[in-house]
Design an enzyme around this catalytic site. Structure first.
Site, PDB file in Angstrom:
ATOM      1  N   LYS A 149       9.097 -37.449 -44.855  1.00 35.08           N
ATOM      2  CA  LYS A 149       8.992 -36.402 -45.817  1.00 35.08           C
ATOM      3  C   LYS A 149       9.263 -35.464 -44.757  1.00 35.08           C
ATOM      4  CE  LYS A 149       6.790 -32.848 -47.733  1.00 35.08           C
ATOM      5  NZ  LYS A 149       7.841 -31.640 -46.915  1.00 35.08           N
ATOM      6  N   GLU A 159      -2.052 -33.673 -36.525  1.00 31.63           N
ATOM      7  CA  GLU A 159      -1.738 -33.163 -36.052  1.00 31.63           C
ATOM      8  C   GLU A 159      -0.753 -31.230 -35.802  1.00 31.63           C
ATOM      9  OE1 GLU A 159       0.096 -30.563 -33.022  1.00 31.63           O
ATOM     10  OE2 GLU A 159       1.907 -32.218 -32.476  1.00 31.63           O
ATOM     11  N   CYS A 171       4.409 -26.761 -30.531  1.00 32.72           N
ATOM     12  CA  CYS A 171       3.013 -26.684 -31.203  1.00 32.72           C
ATOM     13  C   CYS A 171       2.174 -26.940 -29.795  1.00 32.72           C
ATOM     14  CB  CYS A 171       2.650 -28.185 -30.955  1.00 32.72           C
ATOM     15  SG  CYS A 171       3.703 -29.717 -30.956  1.00 32.72           S
ATOM     16  N   GLU A 188      -2.764 -19.486 -34.514  1.00 36.13           N
ATOM     17  CA  GLU A 188      -1.567 -19.760 -33.667  1.00 36.13           C
ATOM     18  C   GLU A 188      -0.528 -18.628 -34.289  1.00 36.13           C
ATOM     19  OE1 GLU A 188       0.223 -23.731 -35.126  1.00 36.13           O
ATOM     20  OE2 GLU A 188       0.369 -24.242 -33.617  1.00 36.13           O
TER      21      GLU A 188
HETATM   22  O1  TXE Z   1       3.552 -26.370 -42.296  1.00 36.20           O
HETATM   23  P1  TXE Z   1       2.872 -27.073 -42.976  1.00 36.20           P
HETATM   24  P2  TXE Z   1       4.722 -24.952 -42.546  1.00 36.20           P
HETATM   25  C1  TXE Z   1       1.927 -24.517 -37.514  1.00 36.20           C
HETATM   26  C2  TXE Z   1       2.789 -22.937 -37.350  1.00 36.20           C
HETATM   27  C3  TXE Z   1       3.323 -22.487 -38.876  1.00 36.20           C
HETATM   28  C4  TXE Z   1       1.699 -23.372 -39.469  1.00 36.20           C
HETATM   29  C5  TXE Z   1       2.632 -23.223 -41.337  1.00 36.20           C
HETATM   30  O2  TXE Z   1       1.682 -22.437 -36.572  1.00 36.20           O
HETATM   31  O3  TXE Z   1       3.123 -20.887 -38.877  1.00 36.20           O
HETATM   32  O4  TXE Z   1       2.037 -24.697 -38.954  1.00 36.20           O
HETATM   33  O5  TXE Z   1       3.510 -23.648 -40.927  1.00 36.20           O
HETATM   34  C6  TXE Z   1       4.205 -30.317 -45.997  1.00 36.20           C
HETATM   35  N1  TXE Z   1       0.434 -32.462 -48.761  1.00 36.20           N
HETATM   36  N2  TXE Z   1       2.620 -25.539 -37.310  1.00 36.20           N
HETATM   37  O6  TXE Z   1       3.986 -23.982 -43.941  1.00 36.20           O
HETATM   38  O7  TXE Z   1       3.186 -26.886 -44.115  1.00 36.20           O
HETATM   39  C7  TXE Z   1       5.769 -29.103 -45.354  1.00 36.20           C
HETATM   40  O8  TXE Z   1       6.108 -29.872 -46.726  1.00 36.20           O
HETATM   41  C8  TXE Z   1       1.730 -32.965 -48.040  1.00 36.20           C
HETATM   42  C9  TXE Z   1       2.719 -26.106 -36.591  1.00 36.20           C
HETATM   43  O9  TXE Z   1       5.803 -24.647 -42.211  1.00 36.20           O
HETATM   44  O10 TXE Z   1       2.121 -27.339 -42.638  1.00 36.20           O
HETATM   45  C10 TXE Z   1       5.729 -30.537 -44.475  1.00 36.20           C
HETATM   46  O11 TXE Z   1       6.855 -31.155 -44.516  1.00 36.20           O
HETATM   47  N3  TXE Z   1       2.157 -32.374 -47.302  1.00 36.20           N
HETATM   48  C11 TXE Z   1       3.064 -27.688 -36.156  1.00 36.20           C
HETATM   49  C12 TXE Z   1       4.835 -30.742 -43.692  1.00 36.20           C
HETATM   50  O12 TXE Z   1       3.729 -30.509 -44.287  1.00 36.20           O
HETATM   51  C13 TXE Z   1       2.678 -31.218 -47.633  1.00 36.20           C
HETATM   52  C14 TXE Z   1       5.160 -27.808 -36.560  1.00 36.20           C
HETATM   53  C15 TXE Z   1       4.259 -29.286 -42.704  1.00 36.20           C
HETATM   54  O13 TXE Z   1       4.226 -27.728 -43.539  1.00 36.20           O
HETATM   55  C16 TXE Z   1       1.395 -29.978 -48.501  1.00 36.20           C
HETATM   56  C17 TXE Z   1       4.748 -26.430 -37.826  1.00 36.20           C
HETATM   57  C18 TXE Z   1       0.640 -31.117 -49.273  1.00 36.20           C
HETATM   58  N4  TXE Z   1      -0.001 -30.722 -49.759  1.00 36.20           N
HETATM   59  C19 TXE Z   1       4.279 -25.503 -37.956  1.00 36.20           C
HETATM   60  N5  TXE Z   1       1.768 -28.681 -47.869  1.00 36.20           N
HETATM   61  C20 TXE Z   1       3.368 -28.481 -35.251  1.00 36.20           C
HETATM   62  N6  TXE Z   1       2.041 -28.539 -35.316  1.00 36.20           N
HETATM   63  O14 TXE Z   1       3.306 -28.741 -34.311  1.00 36.20           O
HETATM   64  C21 TXE Z   1       2.857 -29.058 -46.440  1.00 36.20           C
HETATM   65  N7  TXE Z   1       3.597 -29.778 -46.953  1.00 36.20           N
END
Ligand code: TXE
Length: 492
Positions: A176, A251, A285, A386
């Protein structure tokens, strides 16, 4: 995408069961880059069921390792064949420059090449149990059905860190991508099909995590979840996984220090502090978002970084003149802007940026100027949270112990940089830092052969390297007695 169905379940391309779609925006100008099918929870459950069936029928996991390795190599070949098209999709979707997207596709290719080699290297071992009649051995087997959830900053790269070892290990999976950036993963799944991945082994659904998350994770049919994304989502997924005793590797980003001692080589330090935080507009990240600089050089050093930050050429990632693109979405820019306001209200001193660019050519995109806050301290939320945008905070230190303390002053622990011309001090500081990757006199580089992951709230588990494959394997101890005899414990 382009009128074709975008969900891939059990080897069949299909539309969402409720006919739903999502508009995918190009963040460079707000235009609609594509319309893709948006899965329902039922579709996600179908995908998990297809992966379960494909794993349980045993054919894929019984495929000889050499065949799986050859498949990974074929995928690498196809990635290179379609490199320009994939890079173009990545740029339209994320806003990053085409130069960055091309590097991403090369890196994705390297991941497949690396695991094509590694899966052929057996890590089985014999154990001497002191009885020559007993053959005791440790073997590794695929962990089973994997759910692979990726974020939007490196959509295909992050997905490849999961798909390549999962395929190599003999697992089946549901991928996904982020709902914000699904395009490259859809195109990539077509390549997997062309390369000969059997039906049901890789399944693809896209849509909002909030809608699909539970269908993908709150189930006994999944054996492993690999997630990259935000801290809040990672905590939730870990909690759901724990209810099912499902292994989860997460991660969750970082708040990464870049420590500069006064004796550091000047030019490379200024350049890499700049690149470390402003590449991809800080949406990395491992971005070096916290400059921790020795007091004696701090004023000059910050001025030098700021001068270069002001020269960064922003623009549409498709324009070769652009050095950096927009933020991924309007929604994300709003989050970054809120952090800038917070920094100001917390008393940080704005050195440069802190606004949208005033170039009318950029008005329709979600651009934001490289921003530097000086005179920051540990109590500020912009130092601890972050922001995932082009924001550099500056803290100052006077001795090595203080530099280390500041470097470790984060709940995260993904990556850190240290810059000094004293190798002994460099080694001392590197070892004292509690981060998963530490660069000494360099920043941001990685290789498929070296583990990636974090300490603390940056997550659990590792991707890449041999450990990145081991995450997708179960360990089995086989005790084979070639001359069985009674245990002789009970005498009656
Ligand atoms: O992340 P989400 P978001 C950090 C960065 C950013 C913050 C939020 O600080 O501002 O996270 O970003 C899926 N069950 N990073 O809102 O929601 C979602 O659809 C299963 C750091 O975009 O965590 C997407 O595919 N999956 C990071 C994925 O999780 C779920 C890189 C990430 O989205 C879900 C990006 C659920 N309940 C953002 N809810 C890094 N580690 O590099 C969401 N998703």
């Amino acid at each position: 995408m382009d009128g074709e169905p975008d969900l891939y379940i059990g080897g069949v391309w299909r539309r969402a069961s409720d006919g739903g779609t999502r508009d995918i925006a190009n963040p460079a100008d707000g235009s609609i880059a594509a319309v893709v099918d948006e899965a329902t929870p039922d579709d996600a459950r179908d995908a998990v069921a297809a992966a379960r069936t494909a794993f349980d029928d045993g054919a894929w996991r019984a495929t000889p390792v050499a065949e799986r390795a050859a498949l990974l190599d074929r995928i690498a070949d196809l990635l290179q064949r379609d490199k320009e098209a994939l890079a173009g999709l990545e740029t339209r979707d994320t806003g990053k420059t085409l130069a960055e997207s091309r590097i991403d596709i090369d890196d994705v290719t390297s991941v497949f090449r690396y695991y094509a080699e590694l899966v052929g290297v057996s890590s089985d071992r014999l154990v001497d149990v002191g009885d020559p009649a007993v053959i005791s051995r440790i073997v590794r087997e695929p962990i089973g059905v994997c759910v692979l959830i990726a974020p939007w900053n490196y959509p295909l790269l992050q997905m490849s860190w999961k798909v390549a070892p999962a395929l190599g290990a003999g697992c089946t999976m549901v991928a996904k991508p982020s709902e914000v950036t699904p395009l490259s993963t859809i195109a990539f799944t077509h390549l997997l099909e062309e390369a000969g991945v059997p039906p049901g082994v890789v399944n693809l659904v896209q849509g909002s995590g909030a809608t699909l998350g539970d269908a993908l994770t709150d189930t006994d049919d999944v054996d492993f979840i690999s997630f990259t994304g935000g801290l809040a989502t990672g905590k939730r997924i870990s909690a759901v996984a724990a209810e099912h005793v499902t292994k989860a590797a997460v991660e969750l980003g970082g708040k990464n220090p870049h420590i500069v001692f006064a004796d550091a080589e000047w030019e490379s330090s200024v350049d890499q502090v700049l690149t470390g935080v402003f590449l991809h507009s800080g949406q990395v990240c491992s971005a070096g978002t916290r400059l921790i600089v020795e007091e004696s050089i701090a004023d000059d050093f910050v001025a030098a970084v700021a001068a270069r930050a002001e020269k960064i050429r922003m623009g549409d990632g498709m324009d070769p003149a652009s050095e950096t693109g927009p933020l991924v979405s309007e929604q994300h820019r709003a989050k970054v802007e809120a952090y800038v306001q917070l920094g100001l209200s917390e008393g940080a001193v704005l050195v440069t940026g802190g606004a949208r660019p005033d170039d009318p050519a950029l008005a329709k995109g979600s651009f934001y100027l490289p921003t530097i806050f000086d005179r920051c301290d540990r109590t500020m939320r912009i130092v601890q949270e972050e922001t995932f945008g082009p924001i550099l905070t500056v803290e100052r230190f006077t001795d090595e112990a203080e530099a280390i303390a500041l470097g470790n002053d984060t709940e995260y622990g993904l990556a850190a940089g240290v810059r000094t011309s004293d190798p002994a001090r460099g080694e001392r500081v590197v070892r004292a830092l509690r981060h998963g990757t530490v660069w000494l006199n360099d920043f941001g580089y990685y290789t498929a052969a070296a583990e990636w992951g974090g300490f603390g709230k940056s997550g659990n588990g590792r991707e890449l390297g041999p450990t990145g494959l081991a995450e997708y394997q179960e360990i089995k101890h086989i005790w084979h007695n070639t001359a069985p005899k009674p245990a002789g414990w009970f005498t009656g």
